[in-house]
Each structure stands twice: as C-alpha cells, then as structure tokens.
Design a protein around this motif. Structure first.
Motif, PDB file in Angstrom:
ATOM      1  N   LEU A   1       0.278  -0.773   3.948  1.00 48.21           N
ATOM      2  CA  LEU A   1       0.650  -2.116   3.461  1.00 48.21           C
ATOM      3  C   LEU A   1      -0.246  -3.178   4.097  1.00 48.21           C
ATOM      4  CD1 LEU A   1       4.560  -1.880   3.565  1.00 48.21           C
ATOM      5  CD2 LEU A   1       3.164  -2.180   1.526  1.00 48.21           C
TER       6      LEU A   1
ATOM      7  N   TYR B   1      -2.697  -5.572   1.926  1.00 49.87           N
ATOM      8  CA  TYR B   1      -2.448  -7.024   1.908  1.00 49.87           C
ATOM      9  C   TYR B   1      -3.620  -7.798   2.508  1.00 49.87           C
ATOM     10  CZ  TYR B   1       2.213  -7.496   0.011  1.00 49.87           C
ATOM     11  OH  TYR B   1       3.277  -7.530  -0.855  1.00 49.87           O
TER      12      TYR B   1
ATOM     13  N   TYR C   1      -6.334  -7.834   0.037  1.00 50.51           N
ATOM     14  CA  TYR C   1      -6.023  -8.753  -1.068  1.00 50.51           C
ATOM     15  C   TYR C   1      -6.280 -10.198  -0.655  1.00 50.51           C
ATOM     16  CZ  TYR C   1      -3.665 -10.687  -5.126  1.00 50.51           C
ATOM     17  OH  TYR C   1      -3.394 -11.367  -6.288  1.00 50.51           O
TER      18      TYR C   1
ATOM     19  N   GLU D   1      -2.187   0.600  -4.822  1.00 50.98           N
ATOM     20  CA  GLU D   1      -0.967  -0.196  -4.624  1.00 50.98           C
ATOM     21  C   GLU D   1       0.274   0.588  -5.095  1.00 50.98           C
ATOM     22  OE1 GLU D   1      -3.665  -1.333  -6.204  1.00 50.98           O
ATOM     23  OE2 GLU D   1      -4.445  -2.858  -4.825  1.00 50.98           O
ATOM     24  N   LEU D   2       0.127   1.214  -6.276  1.00 49.77           N
ATOM     25  CA  LEU D   2       1.254   1.975  -6.817  1.00 49.77           C
ATOM     26  C   LEU D   2       1.542   3.202  -5.945  1.00 49.77           C
ATOM     27  CD1 LEU D   2       3.259   1.985  -9.161  1.00 49.77           C
ATOM     28  CD2 LEU D   2       1.669   3.404 -10.456  1.00 49.77           C
TER      29      LEU D   2
ATOM     30  N   PHE E   1       3.432   2.113  -2.962  1.00 48.44           N
ATOM     31  CA  PHE E   1       4.836   1.851  -3.315  1.00 48.44           C
ATOM     32  C   PHE E   1       5.640   3.164  -3.309  1.00 48.44           C
ATOM     33  CE2 PHE E   1       8.070   1.406  -6.747  1.00 48.44           C
ATOM     34  CZ  PHE E   1       8.888   0.496  -6.098  1.00 48.44           C
TER      35      PHE E   1
ATOM     36  N   VAL F   1       6.142   4.392   0.238  1.00 49.76           N
ATOM     37  CA  VAL F   1       7.210   3.666   0.941  1.00 49.76           C
ATOM     38  C   VAL F   1       8.580   4.202   0.513  1.00 49.76           C
ATOM     39  CG1 VAL F   1       8.348   1.414   1.165  1.00 49.76           C
ATOM     40  CG2 VAL F   1       5.875   1.574   1.378  1.00 49.76           C
TER      41      VAL F   1
ATOM     42  N   ILE G   1      11.259   6.003   3.013  1.00 47.21           N
ATOM     43  CA  ILE G   1      12.637   5.545   3.216  1.00 47.21           C
ATOM     44  C   ILE G   1      13.626   6.658   2.845  1.00 47.21           C
ATOM     45  CG2 ILE G   1      14.371   3.891   2.375  1.00 47.21           C
ATOM     46  CD1 ILE G   1      12.004   1.863   2.302  1.00 47.21           C
TER      47      ILE G   1
ATOM     48  N   LEU H   1      10.350  -3.476   3.502  1.00 46.28           N
ATOM     49  CA  LEU H   1       9.203  -2.619   3.172  1.00 46.28           C
ATOM     50  C   LEU H   1       9.089  -2.411   1.660  1.00 46.28           C
ATOM     51  CD1 LEU H   1       9.403   0.069   5.996  1.00 46.28           C
ATOM     52  CD2 LEU H   1       7.482  -1.456   5.566  1.00 46.28           C
ATOM     53  N   ILE H   2      10.248  -2.194   1.010  1.00 42.78           N
ATOM     54  CA  ILE H   2      10.236  -1.992  -0.451  1.00 42.78           C
ATOM     55  C   ILE H   2       9.746  -3.259  -1.158  1.00 42.78           C
ATOM     56  CG2 ILE H   2      11.690  -1.606  -2.479  1.00 42.78           C
ATOM     57  CD1 ILE H   2      13.376   0.284  -0.752  1.00 42.78           C
ATOM     58  N   VAL H   3      10.219  -4.406  -0.689  1.00 41.94           N
ATOM     59  CA  VAL H   3       9.795  -5.676  -1.311  1.00 41.94           C
ATOM     60  C   VAL H   3       8.293  -5.880  -1.126  1.00 41.94           C
ATOM     61  CG1 VAL H   3       9.994  -8.198  -1.134  1.00 41.94           C
ATOM     62  CG2 VAL H   3      12.049  -6.791  -1.112  1.00 41.94           C
ATOM     63  N   LEU H   4       7.791  -5.593   0.066  1.00 44.09           N
ATOM     64  CA  LEU H   4       6.343  -5.742   0.326  1.00 44.09           C
ATOM     65  C   LEU H   4       5.535  -4.799  -0.567  1.00 44.09           C
ATOM     66  CD1 LEU H   4       6.225  -6.056   4.223  1.00 44.09           C
ATOM     67  CD2 LEU H   4       5.492  -7.779   2.567  1.00 44.09           C
ATOM     68  N   ALA H   5       6.001  -3.555  -0.685  1.00 43.26           N
ATOM     69  CA  ALA H   5       5.279  -2.577  -1.512  1.00 43.26           C
ATOM     70  C   ALA H   5       5.333  -2.972  -2.982  1.00 43.26           C
ATOM     71  CB  ALA H   5       5.870  -1.185  -1.311  1.00 43.26           C
ATOM     72  N   LEU H   6       6.488  -3.471  -3.418  1.00 47.38           N
ATOM     73  CA  LEU H   6       6.623  -3.904  -4.807  1.00 47.38           C
ATOM     74  C   LEU H   6       5.715  -5.109  -5.069  1.00 47.38           C
ATOM     75  CD1 LEU H   6       8.311  -3.007  -7.244  1.00 47.38           C
ATOM     76  CD2 LEU H   6       9.968  -4.765  -6.657  1.00 47.38           C
ATOM     77  N   GLY H   7       5.618  -5.968  -4.064  1.00 47.61           N
ATOM     78  CA  GLY H   7       4.736  -7.141  -4.173  1.00 47.61           C
ATOM     79  C   GLY H   7       3.302  -6.741  -4.454  1.00 47.61           C
ATOM     80  N   LEU H   8       2.855  -5.666  -3.808  1.00 44.15           N
ATOM     81  CA  LEU H   8       1.482  -5.188  -4.025  1.00 44.15           C
ATOM     82  C   LEU H   8       1.273  -4.771  -5.475  1.00 44.15           C
ATOM     83  CD1 LEU H   8       0.654  -2.908  -0.973  1.00 44.15           C
ATOM     84  CD2 LEU H   8      -0.538  -4.985  -1.636  1.00 44.15           C
ATOM     85  N   VAL H   9       2.326  -4.134  -6.041  1.00 45.39           N
ATOM     86  CA  VAL H   9       2.200  -3.611  -7.408  1.00 45.39           C
ATOM     87  C   VAL H   9       2.171  -4.743  -8.429  1.00 45.39           C
ATOM     88  CG1 VAL H   9       3.294  -2.134  -9.147  1.00 45.39           C
ATOM     89  CG2 VAL H   9       3.338  -1.465  -6.753  1.00 45.39           C
TER      90      VAL H   9
ATOM     91  N   LEU I   1       1.498  -8.060  -7.886  1.00 40.49           N
ATOM     92  CA  LEU I   1       0.530  -9.149  -7.684  1.00 40.49           C
ATOM     93  C   LEU I   1      -0.598  -9.029  -8.710  1.00 40.49           C
ATOM     94  CD1 LEU I   1       0.044  -9.422  -3.817  1.00 40.49           C
ATOM     95  CD2 LEU I   1       0.761 -11.242  -5.348  1.00 40.49           C
ATOM     96  N   PRO I   2      -1.070 -10.150  -9.256  1.00 41.01           N
ATOM     97  CA  PRO I   2      -2.180 -10.066 -10.225  1.00 41.01           C
ATOM     98  C   PRO I   2      -3.420  -9.484  -9.570  1.00 41.01           C
ATOM     99  CG  PRO I   2      -1.772 -12.334  -9.552  1.00 41.01           C
ATOM    100  CD  PRO I   2      -0.667 -11.529  -8.986  1.00 41.01           C
ATOM    101  N   LYS I   3      -4.097  -8.643 -10.330  1.00 42.48           N
ATOM    102  CA  LYS I   3      -5.299  -7.983  -9.780  1.00 42.48           C
ATOM    103  C   LYS I   3      -6.446  -8.987  -9.676  1.00 42.48           C
ATOM    104  CE  LYS I   3      -3.523  -3.934  -9.424  1.00 42.48           C
ATOM    105  NZ  LYS I   3      -2.210  -4.538  -9.107  1.00 42.48           N
TER     106      LYS I   3
END
Lengths: 197, 207
Positions: free
Chosen positions: A66, A70, A73, A168-169, A172, A175, A179, B12-20, B22-24
């Motif tokens: 992550l 980030y 990015y 990125e996928l 996800f 993660v 968990i 962690l899930i929110v951060l990972a989802l954010g990566l997916v 986010l506009p490329k």
C-alpha cells in the motif's frame, strides 16, 4: 520524485555493504523484539498455537504494498528504479521445499536463526551451524546443480501480470486475503490448547 | 477480534479500495528539460563492452540488449539475446511497452555511439528508466572482445585478468580461432516478447 538511493546514483555502490549492515541490524532488532528468536514461537505456526509469524509477514507485505503504490501515485517514489529479484521457477520450488522442511524441523528460518544465535540460544547456534555447512556444501557442489539452479528463468516477473490484473487490484485482494487469514488464525488459536513457553 | 484490530482492518480495506478506484494517471510523462540536461551530462548511462559481455555470459535476466543497427547487419552478426529495433520504429507502441518493462536494464548500441546516444535521449525524454548505452557500440565490441590486443609493458594482475576474461569471452561467444568476419554463425533471432502492461511492484517479504 525519488528512487532508491543506490540505483539513482545518489550514493556510490561502494557503500552497499554498510547499508546492508545497518538495515540488517534494524531487521534483526525487529525480529528479536517480535519474539522471533524463539523457535517455539515460530514452530507454533505449524501446530496452530501461535500465528505471529504469518501475521507479522503478511502485515509487512500489505503495508509495504500500500505504501509503495500510494507514494508512487503521489509522485513521491519512483519504484521503477527498485530492483526486482528475477524468478527462477525450478530452483525457487526446490529451494522452497528444502527451506520449508528445514523451517518445520528446526523452528527457524535463516534470519531468525541468526537472531537466536545473537541472543545466545543454543538451538539457534546449532541451526546456524547446519545452515553454514549446507551453504558450504552447496557452493562446493554448485556445478552439479548449476543447470537446475538457472532453469525456469522468468525474468523480473510480477505476480499481478501473471493474473493479468493491475497491481492496485492485486493489492486489494492481498489485503482481503490477509484480513481473512488474521480472522481465521485467531479462530484456530482459540480452539487450540494454549501452550506456555 | 478486538476493536482496535477491527478498526485497523477496516482502514486497510479502505486504503486498498482507494487504490482501485482512484483515477489512473497517464504513465507516459516527459522529463523536465533541466533534469534531462543533468542526466545527459552524466556518464552513468555508459556501460563498457566488458561489462555488457560479462552480463551476457552470466545470462543476466535483467539485461535487455537493444541493437539499433540495420536489419541486414543484425542478421549478419548479433549479440546473444539482443533485439533488433531500428531507430525509426523506436517509439512505436510495442517498443515503448518493451522499454517500460520494470526490472530490466535496457542497453542500447549501434555500430558506434551516435545512434545509441540519439535513442537514449529520446527514451530519457519519455521518462523511461534504466536505459544505458554500450560505449563504443559494436565497433568497440569487436575491437575489444574479438580482436586480441597485445599487452604492452609490464601488465598488472588486473590487466592480465581482463585479457583472460576477453579471451574466455571470445571463445564463449564466437568459438576458438574464429574472427569477426567468420562469426556470423552466432546470429540470434529472438522473437520480441512484450509484457503488455508495465506493472507496478507489490513488495515481497521474507526472512
């Protein structure tokens, strides 16, 4: 944007060993602080009474993934300059099996055996001695294993390209898997008789 | 699960989802002219023919040799594992994907330095990383590796090691007794394999 300080030429490669020692000391300190110098703690993963090893390494993997994505990015890190270990499939599989057997038998992996040796544990010292003998024998008989060692070369391959998805996928899903593993490990641990060590 | 761990897991899930979601970003950028100038005056882009030859013999998987000469010259003789990309097709979509591969050192060379320098400048302008030039190109490679130079004066151990290495490299790459003019048998025709998407790394771990 920054890359790794060695590959970007900010620091001469002659300093590689110094950085290796400093980083190694930090890594060793973190291992010892997490209790990884105890073979009983590590072997707990195989018997189901202590999953701290899996938890620590999964946490390290997802936090680093992550963080890198980030920072990349945001333009803070250029990880195209990072070194990616090339994949040699056959030797990775054979080496993985050998290391797995050694891990389960001795209760250490190479790094943790050095930690245990450093804090004066006899089992760690014996494991380290065995590892050293193994390295010596392998080095001396390398010509026999050379073809196998270099076979299955895949170059610097990334796991997300194997699945055909974006990094990125993949992160996800990693993660979610981590968990899920944390929750599952906690449930298993509850059902196993607690062992004092 | 304890509450603090539940909060961490959700974070962690929110951060990972954010990566997916986010506009490329457009990955192909151009290098700032000042940065380009700074890179252009540095010599770190050069690899010697000895360094390149050593990596060829070691079968270094991170090495990608880009031969910028004409196709007929490439067919006559090519370094093992090299890819022939004529300069006029350097910036094609396929080749840009090839140059964007992470974990590879892209080493450019022509007959001399001029073509490779131009190609390096173009690649650097497009912010492509790990682009190097084999100093002196194929002319220098033949002069250094194929043609045996006598050692003058009293050679040092390093000089003798270098001579031994070049001799071994000559035998390894073109065989004993062959010369540059008879070395066409080493021609390599390797199909260009392209990884379509330039991947971004997820970190690994280990102990």
């Amino acid at each position: 944007m920054i890359g790794s300080i060695i590959s970007s030429g900010m620091v001469s490669p002659a300093w590689d060993n110094l950085f290796a020692v400093i980083l190694g000391m930090g890594f060793g300190f973190a291992l010892e602080a997490s209790g990884f110098s105890s073979s009983r703690k590590i072997i707990g993963t195989f018997f189901g009474y202590d999953f701290v090893v899996v938890k620590v390494f999964f946490t390290a993997a997802i936090v680093a993934s992550l963080g890198l994505l980030y920072f990349s990015y945001l333009g803070l890190v250029d990880f195209s300059t990072l070194y990616i270990q090339p994949t040699f499939l056959t030797s990775a599989i054979v080496g993985g099996i050998i290391m797995g057997i050694g891990f389960a038998m001795g209760g250490f992996c190479p790094g943790t055996s050095l930690c245990a040796t450093a804090v004066g544990r006899i089992d760690g010292l014996v494991f380290f001695g065995g590892m050293f003998i193994g390295v010596f024998l392998f080095s001396e008989s390398f010509p026999i294993f050379e073809n196998m060692y270099y076979s299955g070369s895949q170059g610097a391959k990334m796991i997300n390209t194997v699945f055909g998805i974006s990094p990125e996928l993949f992160t996800f899903f990693l993660v979610l898997a981590a968990i899920g593993m944390f929750v599952g490990a906690g449930r298993i641990q509850k059902n196993i008789k607690k062992i004092e060590y | 699960m304890e509450r603090k761990y539940t909060i961490l897991a959700i974070l962690l899930i929110v951060l990972a989802l954010g990566l997916v979601i986010l506009p490329k970003k457009n990955e192909l950028k151009e290098t700032d002219p000042k940065v380009l100038l700074s890179e252009a005056v540095q010599k770190s882009r050069y690899l010697t023919v000895d360094q390149v030859t050593h990596r060829i013999i070691e079968n270094d998987p991170t090495l990608m040799l880009i031969d910028l000469r004409k196709a007929d010259q490439y067919k006559t003789f090519a370094l093992p594992g090299s890819l022939n990309i004529p300069p006029d097709s350097l910036l094609s979509k396929t080749n840009m994907e090839l140059f964007s591969q992470p974990g590879k050192d892209k080493v450019l060379y022509g007959n001399a330095d001029l073509t490779a320098e131009k190609a390096w400048l173009l690649c650097s302008r497009y912010a492509l990383k790990r682009i190097y030039i084999m100093k002196g190109g194929m002319n220098e490679w033949f002069t250094t590796i194929v043609s045996e130079k006598p050692v003058s004066g009293t050679p040092s151990t390093a000089d003798l090691d270098l001579v031994s290495f070049r001799k071994a490299a000559r035998m390894f790459l073109i065989g004993t007794g062959e010369t540059a003019s008879t070395s066409a048998a080493v021609t390599v025709k390797e199909k260009v394999q392209v990884i379509r998407k330039a991947p971004k790394a997820a970190a690994g771990g280990g102990c």
